[in-house]
Design a protein around this motif. Structure first.
Motif, mmCIF file in Angstrom:
data_model
loop_
_atom_site.group_PDB
_atom_site.id
_atom_site.type_symbol
_atom_site.label_atom_id
_atom_site.label_comp_id
_atom_site.label_asym_id
_atom_site.label_seq_id
_atom_site.Cartn_x
_atom_site.Cartn_y
_atom_site.Cartn_z
ATOM 1 N N MET A 90 0.849 -1.184 0.000
ATOM 2 C CA MET A 90 0.000 0.000 0.000
ATOM 3 C C MET A 90 0.894 1.247 0.000
ATOM 4 O O MET A 90 1.879 1.289 0.708
ATOM 5 N N VAL A 134 -4.725 6.235 -0.632
ATOM 6 C CA VAL A 134 -4.002 4.980 -0.450
ATOM 7 C C VAL A 134 -4.261 4.158 -1.707
ATOM 8 O O VAL A 134 -5.378 4.077 -2.199
ATOM 9 N N ALA A 170 -5.010 -0.263 5.155
ATOM 10 C CA ALA A 170 -5.203 1.003 4.434
ATOM 11 C C ALA A 170 -5.732 2.099 5.358
ATOM 12 O O ALA A 170 -5.205 3.213 5.378
#
Length: 168
Positions: A1, A59, A98
């Motif tokens: 991520m 993200v 996230a």
């Protein structure tokens, strides 16, 4: 991520996440009449304006934007000097880090700017309440809001930043 600052060309991706996250999360919590009016086009128009004035981070996974958050160094409530105004993650990316990455970034950012207290408002029936508690947020108040004629309870969570460690 990967976390990054939103750019003007990101408004379609932000709109997609915004609409999809609302439909995934709020169906059954807010009136269908409201949800059925959400469109990518309307939200893209909104985010085209917002991206000029709001602090927005995204993200991404290796292919696409999967979530975003917005915040400000002021608040709609007088006891707070910063507000997490939105946090949306596609459901398929829940519990994968996230949301934690976005909130940690914001907590560190507002603390670094000298802010003392951050708050967020979230529908009380939203499972995200557990997430905010897990991130150290304390439920401090409930208020009633109305969406399409339906009264809903909203919880306010707060972080006192001076009491928190340097990294979240």
């Amino acid at each position: 991520m990967k976390i990054r600052k939103a750019e003007p060309e990101d408004d379609p991706a932000i709109a997609r996440v915004h609409v999809d996250a609302w439909l995934e999360t709020y169906r059954g919590l807010v009136p269908d009449t409201y949800l059925d009016r959400l469109t990518y086009e309307k939200r893209e128009s909104l985010w085209k304006k917002n991206i000029q004035s709001l602090k927005i981070i995204l993200v991404e996974d290796e292919r696409e934007v999967v979530g975003f958050a917005t915040w400000d160094y002021s608040s709609t409530y007088e006891n707070y000097d910063a507000e997490l105004s939105s946090l949306y993650i596609l459901q398929s990316f829940h519990r994968r880090g996230a949301g934690k990455a976005l909130v940690s970034f914001i907590l560190n950012n507002v603390k670094g700017k000298g802010c003392q207290r951050l708050m967020v408002k979230v529908l009380s029936e939203n499972p995200a309440c557990q997430f905010y508690e897990g991130m150290g947020g304390k439920k401090v108040e409930e208020i009633t809001i109305t969406i399409d004629g339906k009264s809903l309870e909203e919880s306010i969570y707060s972080w006192t930043l001076e009491e928190m460690s340097a990294e979240f």
